[in-house]
Motif scaffolding. Structure first.
Motif, PDB file in Angstrom:
ATOM      1  N   PRO A  58       0.756  -1.254   0.000  1.00 48.51           N
ATOM      2  CA  PRO A  58       0.000   0.000   0.000  1.00 48.51           C
ATOM      3  C   PRO A  58       0.789   1.309   0.000  1.00 48.51           C
ATOM      4  O   PRO A  58       0.189   2.367  -0.189  1.00 48.51           O
ATOM      5  CB  PRO A  58      -0.804  -0.100   1.311  1.00 48.51           C
ATOM      6  CG  PRO A  58       0.098  -0.861   2.219  1.00 48.51           C
ATOM      7  CD  PRO A  58       0.847  -1.840   1.346  1.00 48.51           C
ATOM      8  N   SER A  59       2.108   1.288   0.215  1.00 45.05           N
ATOM      9  CA  SER A  59       2.819   2.558   0.430  1.00 45.05           C
ATOM     10  C   SER A  59       2.611   3.563  -0.706  1.00 45.05           C
ATOM     11  O   SER A  59       2.429   4.756  -0.451  1.00 45.05           O
ATOM     12  CB  SER A  59       4.324   2.322   0.621  1.00 45.05           C
ATOM     13  OG  SER A  59       4.568   1.819   1.902  1.00 45.05           O
ATOM     14  N   GLY A  60       2.657   3.098  -1.942  1.00 42.89           N
ATOM     15  CA  GLY A  60       2.509   4.010  -3.080  1.00 42.89           C
ATOM     16  C   GLY A  60       1.151   4.695  -3.076  1.00 42.89           C
ATOM     17  O   GLY A  60       1.046   5.909  -3.267  1.00 42.89           O
ATOM     18  N   LEU A  61       0.109   3.924  -2.831  1.00 38.32           N
ATOM     19  CA  LEU A  61      -1.252   4.482  -2.806  1.00 38.32           C
ATOM     20  C   LEU A  61      -1.400   5.491  -1.666  1.00 38.32           C
ATOM     21  O   LEU A  61      -1.929   6.594  -1.851  1.00 38.32           O
ATOM     22  CB  LEU A  61      -2.282   3.356  -2.637  1.00 38.32           C
ATOM     23  CG  LEU A  61      -3.714   3.857  -2.433  1.00 38.32           C
ATOM     24  CD1 LEU A  61      -4.338   4.272  -3.759  1.00 38.32           C
ATOM     25  CD2 LEU A  61      -4.574   2.816  -1.734  1.00 38.32           C
ATOM     26  N   PHE A 176      16.486   9.640  -4.256  1.00 38.90           N
ATOM     27  CA  PHE A 176      15.244  10.288  -3.791  1.00 38.90           C
ATOM     28  C   PHE A 176      14.559   9.446  -2.710  1.00 38.90           C
ATOM     29  O   PHE A 176      13.767   9.949  -1.915  1.00 38.90           O
ATOM     30  CB  PHE A 176      14.243  10.448  -4.937  1.00 38.90           C
ATOM     31  CG  PHE A 176      14.595  11.526  -5.930  1.00 38.90           C
ATOM     32  CD1 PHE A 176      15.552  12.480  -5.651  1.00 38.90           C
ATOM     33  CD2 PHE A 176      13.939  11.598  -7.141  1.00 38.90           C
ATOM     34  CE1 PHE A 176      15.859  13.478  -6.556  1.00 38.90           C
ATOM     35  CE2 PHE A 176      14.231  12.591  -8.062  1.00 38.90           C
ATOM     36  CZ  PHE A 176      15.198  13.535  -7.777  1.00 38.90           C
ATOM     37  N   PHE A 177      14.809   8.154  -2.752  1.00 41.91           N
ATOM     38  CA  PHE A 177      14.083   7.241  -1.867  1.00 41.91           C
ATOM     39  C   PHE A 177      14.964   6.578  -0.808  1.00 41.91           C
ATOM     40  O   PHE A 177      14.530   6.331   0.302  1.00 41.91           O
ATOM     41  CB  PHE A 177      13.429   6.121  -2.689  1.00 41.91           C
ATOM     42  CG  PHE A 177      12.349   6.580  -3.630  1.00 41.91           C
ATOM     43  CD1 PHE A 177      11.024   6.615  -3.210  1.00 41.91           C
ATOM     44  CD2 PHE A 177      12.633   6.992  -4.920  1.00 41.91           C
ATOM     45  CE1 PHE A 177      10.014   7.038  -4.062  1.00 41.91           C
ATOM     46  CE2 PHE A 177      11.625   7.415  -5.784  1.00 41.91           C
ATOM     47  CZ  PHE A 177      10.315   7.442  -5.348  1.00 41.91           C
ATOM     48  N   CYS A 178      16.194   6.210  -1.199  1.00 41.08           N
ATOM     49  CA  CYS A 178      17.004   5.389  -0.293  1.00 41.08           C
ATOM     50  C   CYS A 178      18.462   5.393  -0.711  1.00 41.08           C
ATOM     51  O   CYS A 178      18.856   6.151  -1.597  1.00 41.08           O
ATOM     52  CB  CYS A 178      16.463   3.965  -0.288  1.00 41.08           C
ATOM     53  SG  CYS A 178      16.484   3.200  -1.916  1.00 41.08           S
ATOM     54  N   GLN A 179      19.240   4.501  -0.105  1.00 39.88           N
ATOM     55  CA  GLN A 179      20.687   4.508  -0.331  1.00 39.88           C
ATOM     56  C   GLN A 179      21.215   3.193  -0.900  1.00 39.88           C
ATOM     57  O   GLN A 179      22.408   2.948  -0.882  1.00 39.88           O
ATOM     58  CB  GLN A 179      21.395   4.797   0.998  1.00 39.88           C
ATOM     59  CG  GLN A 179      21.181   6.217   1.445  1.00 39.88           C
ATOM     60  CD  GLN A 179      21.724   6.433   2.828  1.00 39.88           C
ATOM     61  OE1 GLN A 179      21.085   6.095   3.816  1.00 39.88           O
ATOM     62  NE2 GLN A 179      22.911   6.987   2.914  1.00 39.88           N
ATOM     63  N   THR A 180      20.306   2.365  -1.367  1.00 38.02           N
ATOM     64  CA  THR A 180      20.734   1.062  -1.885  1.00 38.02           C
ATOM     65  C   THR A 180      20.072   0.796  -3.229  1.00 38.02           C
ATOM     66  O   THR A 180      18.846   0.861  -3.340  1.00 38.02           O
ATOM     67  CB  THR A 180      20.335  -0.067  -0.901  1.00 38.02           C
ATOM     68  OG1 THR A 180      20.811   0.277   0.391  1.00 38.02           O
ATOM     69  CG2 THR A 180      20.907  -1.396  -1.314  1.00 38.02           C
ATOM     70  N   THR A 202      12.420   0.164  -9.699  1.00 42.27           N
ATOM     71  CA  THR A 202      11.432  -0.273  -8.714  1.00 42.27           C
ATOM     72  C   THR A 202      11.931   0.177  -7.356  1.00 42.27           C
ATOM     73  O   THR A 202      13.129   0.106  -7.081  1.00 42.27           O
ATOM     74  CB  THR A 202      11.347  -1.813  -8.730  1.00 42.27           C
ATOM     75  OG1 THR A 202      10.718  -2.216  -9.936  1.00 42.27           O
ATOM     76  CG2 THR A 202      10.531  -2.337  -7.555  1.00 42.27           C
ATOM     77  N   ILE A 203      11.016   0.653  -6.520  1.00 39.57           N
ATOM     78  CA  ILE A 203      11.395   0.950  -5.135  1.00 39.57           C
ATOM     79  C   ILE A 203      10.638  -0.011  -4.227  1.00 39.57           C
ATOM     80  O   ILE A 203       9.411  -0.072  -4.258  1.00 39.57           O
ATOM     81  CB  ILE A 203      11.036   2.401  -4.740  1.00 39.57           C
ATOM     82  CG1 ILE A 203      11.716   3.424  -5.654  1.00 39.57           C
ATOM     83  CG2 ILE A 203      11.397   2.643  -3.273  1.00 39.57           C
ATOM     84  CD1 ILE A 203      13.220   3.509  -5.510  1.00 39.57           C
ATOM     85  N   GLU A 204      11.396  -0.774  -3.461  1.00 44.23           N
ATOM     86  CA  GLU A 204      10.813  -1.578  -2.386  1.00 44.23           C
ATOM     87  C   GLU A 204      10.848  -0.665  -1.164  1.00 44.23           C
ATOM     88  O   GLU A 204      11.896  -0.489  -0.543  1.00 44.23           O
ATOM     89  CB  GLU A 204      11.628  -2.851  -2.157  1.00 44.23           C
ATOM     90  CG  GLU A 204      11.600  -3.838  -3.311  1.00 44.23           C
ATOM     91  CD  GLU A 204      10.273  -4.588  -3.420  1.00 44.23           C
ATOM     92  OE1 GLU A 204       9.431  -4.445  -2.502  1.00 44.23           O
ATOM     93  OE2 GLU A 204      10.073  -5.285  -4.436  1.00 44.23           O
ATOM     94  N   CYS A 205       9.709  -0.066  -0.859  1.00 51.59           N
ATOM     95  CA  CYS A 205       9.691   1.017   0.140  1.00 51.59           C
ATOM     96  C   CYS A 205       9.981   0.546   1.556  1.00 51.59           C
ATOM     97  O   CYS A 205      10.328   1.353   2.415  1.00 51.59           O
ATOM     98  CB  CYS A 205       8.336   1.711   0.125  1.00 51.59           C
ATOM     99  SG  CYS A 205       7.976   2.525  -1.440  1.00 51.59           S
ATOM    100  N   GLY A 206       9.823  -0.738   1.816  1.00 48.09           N
ATOM    101  CA  GLY A 206       9.957  -1.280   3.173  1.00 48.09           C
ATOM    102  C   GLY A 206       8.745  -2.138   3.463  1.00 48.09           C
ATOM    103  O   GLY A 206       7.936  -2.411   2.563  1.00 48.09           O
ATOM    104  N   HIS A 214       5.717   4.244   4.063  1.00 52.62           N
ATOM    105  CA  HIS A 214       4.804   5.206   3.416  1.00 52.62           C
ATOM    106  C   HIS A 214       5.474   6.580   3.328  1.00 52.62           C
ATOM    107  O   HIS A 214       5.301   7.317   2.365  1.00 52.62           O
ATOM    108  CB  HIS A 214       3.489   5.337   4.202  1.00 52.62           C
ATOM    109  CG  HIS A 214       2.881   4.011   4.623  1.00 52.62           C
ATOM    110  ND1 HIS A 214       3.076   2.851   3.908  1.00 52.62           N
ATOM    111  CD2 HIS A 214       2.096   3.689   5.686  1.00 52.62           C
ATOM    112  CE1 HIS A 214       2.432   1.857   4.536  1.00 52.62           C
ATOM    113  NE2 HIS A 214       1.836   2.341   5.597  1.00 52.62           N
ATOM    114  N   GLU A 215       6.241   6.873   4.363  1.00 51.48           N
ATOM    115  CA  GLU A 215       6.960   8.156   4.424  1.00 51.48           C
ATOM    116  C   GLU A 215       8.000   8.237   3.295  1.00 51.48           C
ATOM    117  O   GLU A 215       8.128   9.254   2.622  1.00 51.48           O
ATOM    118  CB  GLU A 215       7.643   8.226   5.803  1.00 51.48           C
ATOM    119  CG  GLU A 215       7.985   9.577   6.312  1.00 51.48           C
ATOM    120  CD  GLU A 215       6.787  10.499   6.467  1.00 51.48           C
ATOM    121  OE1 GLU A 215       6.913  11.654   6.039  1.00 51.48           O
ATOM    122  OE2 GLU A 215       5.731  10.072   6.981  1.00 51.48           O
TER     123      GLU A 215
END
Ligand SMILES: [Zn+2]
Length: 355
Positions: A58-61, A176-180, A202-206, A214-215
């Protein structure tokens, strides 16, 4: 539920009524895959963000709804933006945002650009392949200058990006999203593997229920909306590149369990807290579970030539499954369904490549 796989809906610059009071009502107001177009300052360029390919991520939504409802509508994003919300029907199954795909259908992120079509699969899951094509088309029709696909891991997991290319742009987008950034040459028929003639990640947000995930998604959307020129940005932070992970899978028909102790189950038993390894990795000599008398035969770990290289990564100590090297694990999950359908986890030998 009868699903119309040929349906795709378009909303242009939604107002507060279209957006509803919260993301759950917003989700429930949609009937199928939904494209949301936002007018930007530069209308000849478009940046695309896809999300909810899997209904349980759900993070993207959540982040998109937050961005749409809190932005200052007088301050347009730098370019047009297109958001595509994909597996709406699966996400709407109660409890909301918990179902990866509808029962009897197939994970749509395994239905893109099939190179060697398996006729039986395509016939059986015709609707899913049709939908994948519609979504791919919805990305291509705006000639995007960047394409970002937002996902979550089923269990707690740090944020990471995945791309099939390492370029200045993919590194910048990652920052923009992370460091990996994980460089992947896996062919899974996912959206990210398709050629959109632009930087694609692709971003695997967590973890899927982690507020922090979500943040991360929200901060990334803001940056993409406000970024002047993706090709000329100062990387937000140093990005570590991880090369070519492999997928550890249970062999067909092998029993999979999770436990805190050796319970003597047949097949493979992974430690109940296997997702802990998503953070620190697993060290040489460390055990990650237990295995029956068939040993490593229960598993396979194929390299890109299709050779099983499990011996290089793991060995059996009595009946324990033990790491042969220092390893990094990604998306290790105790969700048995996902582990069996997809993989137990992604794994790579530990190195240090900070760019
Ligand atoms: Zn996903």
């Amino acid at each position: 539920m009868e699903i119309d796989f040929s349906e795709i809906n378009y909303i242009q610059d939604p107002n507060w009524r279209d957006l509803h009071a919260d993301y759950e009502q917003f989700l429930l107001s949609m009937t199928g895959p939904t494209v949301i177009d936002i007018t930007g300052l530069e209308t000849k360029k478009c940046r695309v963000i896809t999300t909810l390919l899997q209904g349980s991520e759900p993070s993207g939504l959540i982040a998109l709804h937050r961005w749409l409802t809190t932005r200052n509508v007088k301050e347009l994003p730098k370019t047009n933006l297109r958001f595509i919300i994909c597996s709406v029907e699966a996400a709407c199954v109660k409890p909301l945002l918990s179902k990866r795909f509808i029962d009897g259908s197939k994970d749509i992120n395994r239905c893109f650009g099939e190179k060697e079509p398996d006729k039986i699969q395509i016939e059986k899951y015709k609707g899913c392949y049709e939908r994948a094509q519609l979504i791919e088309q919805a990305v291509k029709e705006v000639n995007p200058e960047v394409m970002v696909d937002l996902h979550n891991a089923p269990n707690p997991c740090p944020t990471f990006a995945v791309s099939s290319k390492i370029t200045t742009e993919t590194l910048s987008l990652t920052s923009f999203f992370c460091q990996t950034l994980v460089l992947s040459d896996l062919q899974l028929c996912s959206l990210m593997e398709q050629d959109f003639s632009c930087p694609t990640i692709t971003i695997e947000c967590g973890g899927r229920v982690d507020e922090q995930a979500h943040e991360v998604a929200y901060a990334g959307i803001c940056q993409i909306a406000n970024c002047e020129d993706i090709g000329y940005i100062q990387q937000e932070r140093g990005v570590e590149v991880i090369y070519l992970p492999l997928r550890l899978q249970a062999r067909e028909g092998v029993n999979l369990s999770y436990a805190d102790h050796d319970e003597g189950y047949s097949g493979i038993t992974l430690k109940q807290n296997i997702d802990y390894f998503n953070f620190g990795g697993a060290n040489q000599g460390e055990m990650i579970g237990w295995i029956d008398g068939n040993g490593l035969e229960n598993l396979h770990l194929l390299n890109k030539h299709g050779c099983d290289v499990i011996d290089e990564y793991f060995y059996i100590r009595e009946n324990q499954l033990v790491c042969k090297q220092n390893l990094r694990l990604f998306k290790a999950t105790s969700d048995k369904q996902i582990a069996l359908n997809d993989c137990l986890f992604y794994v790579v030998k530990k190195t240090n490549n900070r760019l």
